[in-house]
Design a protein around this motif. Sequence first.
Motif, PDB file in Angstrom:
ATOM      1  N   LEU A 128     -21.378 -56.586   4.839  1.00  0.00           N
ATOM      2  CA  LEU A 128     -19.986 -56.799   4.460  1.00  0.00           C
ATOM      3  C   LEU A 128     -19.784 -58.174   3.844  1.00  0.00           C
ATOM      4  CD1 LEU A 128     -17.066 -55.787   4.455  1.00  0.00           C
ATOM      5  CD2 LEU A 128     -16.815 -56.681   6.765  1.00  0.00           C
ATOM      6  N   SER A 129     -20.403 -59.181   4.425  1.00  0.00           N
ATOM      7  CA  SER A 129     -20.264 -60.537   3.882  1.00  0.00           C
ATOM      8  C   SER A 129     -20.850 -60.624   2.478  1.00  0.00           C
ATOM      9  CB  SER A 129     -20.964 -61.524   4.824  1.00  0.00           C
ATOM     10  OG  SER A 129     -20.932 -62.824   4.286  1.00  0.00           O
ATOM     11  N   LEU A 130     -22.038 -60.045   2.302  1.00  0.00           N
ATOM     12  CA  LEU A 130     -22.664 -60.083   0.986  1.00  0.00           C
ATOM     13  C   LEU A 130     -21.837 -59.321  -0.050  1.00  0.00           C
ATOM     14  CD1 LEU A 130     -25.175 -61.013  -0.588  1.00  0.00           C
ATOM     15  CD2 LEU A 130     -26.259 -58.842   0.044  1.00  0.00           C
ATOM     16  N   ALA A 131     -21.328 -58.150   0.341  1.00  0.00           N
ATOM     17  CA  ALA A 131     -20.526 -57.344  -0.590  1.00  0.00           C
ATOM     18  C   ALA A 131     -19.239 -58.053  -0.969  1.00  0.00           C
ATOM     19  CB  ALA A 131     -20.225 -55.983   0.035  1.00  0.00           C
ATOM     20  N   GLN A 132     -18.597 -58.718  -0.011  1.00  0.00           N
ATOM     21  CA  GLN A 132     -17.356 -59.420  -0.317  1.00  0.00           C
ATOM     22  C   GLN A 132     -17.589 -60.606  -1.256  1.00  0.00           C
ATOM     23  OE1 GLN A 132     -15.787 -60.429   3.524  1.00  0.00           O
ATOM     24  NE2 GLN A 132     -14.730 -58.463   3.787  1.00  0.00           N
ATOM     25  N   ASN A 133     -18.673 -61.318  -1.047  1.00  0.00           N
ATOM     26  CA  ASN A 133     -18.956 -62.472  -1.908  1.00  0.00           C
ATOM     27  C   ASN A 133     -19.180 -62.047  -3.352  1.00  0.00           C
ATOM     28  OD1 ASN A 133     -18.752 -64.212   0.267  1.00  0.00           O
ATOM     29  ND2 ASN A 133     -20.943 -64.114   0.745  1.00  0.00           N
ATOM     30  N   HIS A 134     -19.963 -60.988  -3.532  1.00  0.00           N
ATOM     31  CA  HIS A 134     -20.243 -60.548  -4.896  1.00  0.00           C
ATOM     32  C   HIS A 134     -19.088 -59.754  -5.494  1.00  0.00           C
ATOM     33  CE1 HIS A 134     -24.432 -61.875  -5.205  1.00  0.00           C
ATOM     34  NE2 HIS A 134     -24.576 -61.540  -3.938  1.00  0.00           N
ATOM     35  N   LYS A 189     -15.929 -60.498  -5.455  1.00  0.00           N
ATOM     36  CA  LYS A 189     -15.020 -61.400  -6.160  1.00  0.00           C
ATOM     37  C   LYS A 189     -15.565 -61.753  -7.541  1.00  0.00           C
ATOM     38  CE  LYS A 189     -13.260 -63.434  -1.867  1.00  0.00           C
ATOM     39  NZ  LYS A 189     -13.133 -64.685  -1.067  1.00  0.00           N
ATOM     40  N   ARG A 190     -16.870 -61.998  -7.610  1.00  0.00           N
ATOM     41  CA  ARG A 190     -17.447 -62.345  -8.905  1.00  0.00           C
ATOM     42  C   ARG A 190     -17.370 -61.170  -9.866  1.00  0.00           C
ATOM     43  NH1 ARG A 190     -23.244 -64.753  -7.773  1.00  0.00           N
ATOM     44  NH2 ARG A 190     -23.095 -64.973 -10.048  1.00  0.00           N
ATOM     45  N   GLU A 246     -29.309 -60.721 -12.848  1.00  0.00           N
ATOM     46  CA  GLU A 246     -28.583 -61.122 -11.640  1.00  0.00           C
ATOM     47  C   GLU A 246     -27.980 -59.923 -10.929  1.00  0.00           C
ATOM     48  OE1 GLU A 246     -24.815 -64.018 -10.381  1.00  0.00           O
ATOM     49  OE2 GLU A 246     -25.497 -63.863 -12.469  1.00  0.00           O
ATOM     50  N   VAL A 247     -27.412 -58.983 -11.713  1.00  0.00           N
ATOM     51  CA  VAL A 247     -26.845 -57.768 -11.106  1.00  0.00           C
ATOM     52  C   VAL A 247     -27.931 -56.936 -10.442  1.00  0.00           C
ATOM     53  CG1 VAL A 247     -25.715 -55.586 -11.632  1.00  0.00           C
ATOM     54  CG2 VAL A 247     -24.862 -57.690 -12.649  1.00  0.00           C
ATOM     55  N   ALA A 261     -15.442 -60.906 -13.473  1.00  0.00           N
ATOM     56  CA  ALA A 261     -16.121 -60.510 -14.706  1.00  0.00           C
ATOM     57  C   ALA A 261     -15.461 -59.286 -15.335  1.00  0.00           C
ATOM     58  CB  ALA A 261     -17.593 -60.225 -14.417  1.00  0.00           C
ATOM     59  N   LEU A 262     -15.049 -58.337 -14.488  1.00  0.00           N
ATOM     60  CA  LEU A 262     -14.386 -57.144 -14.998  1.00  0.00           C
ATOM     61  C   LEU A 262     -13.063 -57.483 -15.656  1.00  0.00           C
ATOM     62  CD1 LEU A 262     -14.299 -54.066 -15.268  1.00  0.00           C
ATOM     63  CD2 LEU A 262     -13.268 -53.962 -12.987  1.00  0.00           C
ATOM     64  N   GLN A 263     -12.300 -58.394 -15.061  1.00  0.00           N
ATOM     65  CA  GLN A 263     -11.022 -58.790 -15.649  1.00  0.00           C
ATOM     66  C   GLN A 263     -11.232 -59.485 -16.997  1.00  0.00           C
ATOM     67  OE1 GLN A 263      -8.066 -57.941 -14.479  1.00  0.00           O
ATOM     68  NE2 GLN A 263      -7.114 -58.887 -16.274  1.00  0.00           N
ATOM     69  N   THR A 264     -12.301 -60.266 -17.086  1.00  0.00           N
ATOM     70  CA  THR A 264     -12.607 -60.911 -18.375  1.00  0.00           C
ATOM     71  C   THR A 264     -12.902 -59.884 -19.448  1.00  0.00           C
ATOM     72  OG1 THR A 264     -13.493 -62.825 -17.176  1.00  0.00           O
ATOM     73  CG2 THR A 264     -14.108 -62.590 -19.492  1.00  0.00           C
ATOM     74  N   GLU A 265     -13.682 -58.864 -19.094  1.00  0.00           N
ATOM     75  CA  GLU A 265     -13.983 -57.814 -20.060  1.00  0.00           C
ATOM     76  C   GLU A 265     -12.726 -57.053 -20.461  1.00  0.00           C
ATOM     77  OE1 GLU A 265     -16.797 -57.334 -21.516  1.00  0.00           O
ATOM     78  OE2 GLU A 265     -17.931 -58.819 -20.375  1.00  0.00           O
ATOM     79  N   ARG A 266     -11.844 -56.809 -19.527  1.00  0.00           N
ATOM     80  CA  ARG A 266     -10.597 -56.111 -19.849  1.00  0.00           C
ATOM     81  C   ARG A 266      -9.738 -56.926 -20.813  1.00  0.00           C
ATOM     82  NH1 ARG A 266      -8.833 -53.890 -13.818  1.00  0.00           N
ATOM     83  NH2 ARG A 266     -10.299 -52.117 -13.740  1.00  0.00           N
ATOM     84  N   ASP A 267      -9.634 -58.228 -20.539  1.00  0.00           N
ATOM     85  CA  ASP A 267      -8.847 -59.079 -21.443  1.00  0.00           C
ATOM     86  C   ASP A 267      -9.435 -59.088 -22.848  1.00  0.00           C
ATOM     87  OD1 ASP A 267      -7.261 -59.628 -19.277  1.00  0.00           O
ATOM     88  OD2 ASP A 267      -8.249 -61.544 -18.809  1.00  0.00           O
TER      89      ASP A 267
END
Length: 815
Positions: free
Chosen positions: A212-218, A220-221, A138-139, A225-231
Amino acid sequence: MSEPKPPTPTPGDTYKGWLFKWTNYIKGYQRRWFVLSNGLLSYYRTQAEMGHTCRGTINLATANIAVEDSCNFVISNGGAQTYHLKASSEVERQRWITALELAKAKAVRMQAESDDSGDECPAAPASSGQGGGCRNSEVQSTLRTLSSKVEDLTTCNDLIVKHGSALQRSLSELEGIRVGADMGEKIRQVTERATLFRITSNAMINACRDFLSLAQNHSKRWQKALQTERDQRIRLEETLEQLAKQHNHLERAFRGATVLPPSFSNPTLGSKGGVSGKGDASDEDDDNEFFDAMEDPAEFITVPADPKYHRRSGSNVSGLSSEIGMDDQSANFDELSLASNPESPQPLELEPVRQRRTRIPDKPNYYLNLWSIMKNCIGKELSKIPMPVNFNEPLSMLQRLSEDLEYYEILDKAAKCQNSLEQMCYVAAFTVSSYSTTVHRTGKPFNPLLGETFELDRLRECGYRSLCEQVSHHPPAAAHHAISEKGWTLRQEIALASKFRGKYLSIMPLGSIQCLFDKSNNHYSWKKVTTTVHNIIVGKLWIDQSGEIDVVNHKTGDRCHLKFAPYSYFSRDVPRKVTGVVTDKDGKAHYVLSGTWDEKMEFSRIMQSSKGENGTEGKQRTVYQTLKAKEIWRKNPLPEGAETMYFFSTLALTLNEPEDGVAPTDSRRRPDQRLMEDGRWDEANAEKQRLEEKQRTARREREREAVKAASSPEEAITEDSINDSPLKTDAQETGTEASEVSDETDTEDSPPHTPVASPCGPSHFPYQSAHPENYQALWFEKIDDPVSGETLHVYKGGYWEAKDQGSWDMCPDIF
């Protein structure tokens, strides 16, 4: 009508082409073949060299890409490598910039993924392989979509540049034609090109909006995901910390069960110490700290000491008091005030303390053309280059030496220590504290004139007095003497040697620093480490301290070896780290010091040492078991608004404050330095030139007097006859030319010479008189120290008596 455009390189392509690379001022830009592949930019002289000879490679993952103008751009990786490149056209430059940015983004992403996989793969469960593959695909899909959008933006940008240039040419032609038959045709062409430019601009705007729209949408995701990995990482760290504590408890329990002496099996003692021992185990575990330190040539690590060193029963306290008790008592005694010390002098009456200033005028923002200054420095020695005050700070080198006393309290505590090894820790911390003011101070202090002085009288506020004097010209050297009512004396003589390496400037302090304590008669000496100023030509200036210091107690033979670790971009260690070990005359380690030279220092007592496993370089490491570390020094915060006041500390703000009664040679009376502090830099530069010319004139006059004093009447007659005859020697002509060159280049940054008679007469060595060696300082005298075996200038007295009498007739007129 439009020209075909080569495809913009995608993130996975290899991009090649010709570029012009800057070589030097003689050859200028030279044509080179550049190849961009796998995040590396390499270049060759020709395409044929690609198979065998690479002229240079730069890693884009850590590189900065900057555009200078329509065709030029610069690639730098932080100072080690810098490429100044030029493309044949603006379109070609844009293609290269696009390819480089895409390759850099890919290299950074691959490096981050490599680091993440190295950290997280061992902890990831086996069942997560399928989910990780889905996320990876997906990335990759998202990155491909974003890359295509970037390509669209690049294409639109190139078209805008092309149509904009065509529109500009049409407008220029329209202004130059006359009203007639060609007017209609030209207007039609301008209208068509303006329409093309508008269409391309709209396409650019739409592409930007989509990207810009595409970059903003992705975004947030990805953030989620990064915050989940940090936790998850935090939870793993907490789990590992709990496991480490449990392992430590088990290890201590096992050691206590197998090593306890028979006396501890006594029920009476066990009932008294068993409860307290069990209750204190967790507290000691929390108090103990693990930290690594480096020792040259071997490495050492420290671990918490065994609990038996923390708790002692009544039967064995006396056995350890001779080793540890005195240190603990002296540490507690350091916290007491002087009022509780019966030997300290008690003031009979309170006198009002002078209020020192807390601000100076803000530093003005003047433009400075560096290249115009550098071209005048070619072929000259660094000490002979006339520098404008734009590079300076409004303090002299004598005042910078006096700043070493900012943390005088450390020496006050050291003077009260009853144990020489603990006193060594305080002296070592004082040596480190003197560098804390240099972390942001990139300005050059004014070089003192020969005979210039600076006094720092803080007898009422802090209990010490300090005096500095410029005692030598070649090499420039300053002597410093400070004495305190608390029972210590500090003296030093520092001469600076500097080497300009192109990208950085190394400053090597020469000379020795000595500290003497009246009560114990301990005599310490040490030297300073090398100071390096980076990014002299391009980039933001920053300062680093590196090297090693050996603090020696000449009375007891104790020694402290301090190591200042140089800054490294790839190091995972704490920046500006300092480590040290205090040993006695037999080489046995007693204390470990650790910290940073810009923040704080801590020390801990070594209870036991042993040889551990081999380190990374095959060297055997020493393992020290230590007590809990105690903070011995912490940097004072900078005053508010320090960034606009040359990053001066609270003490530095007061050093150039005008005071009554100081000597006429005091740095506070220096006019160019005073004008610079007031923000009048143009006047300061003019005054600086006046001082330079004045010292040149004074030096030439002293040289003439020295020549007359050194020549006998017979030598004078012989010299006159030789000068009048055509057989004048080449040596005399060479000496005259050398003297003239010296006259032209001798500036304020190189203080005036003091003449000395040549033993062979002036006719044989005419240039020797311009570099004397026997200048007699006014307040200091050169001696051979019998304790340290070093030669240095020490204070001979008379200054403070002259100040009390207000008699300064002996001082020269240097300003």
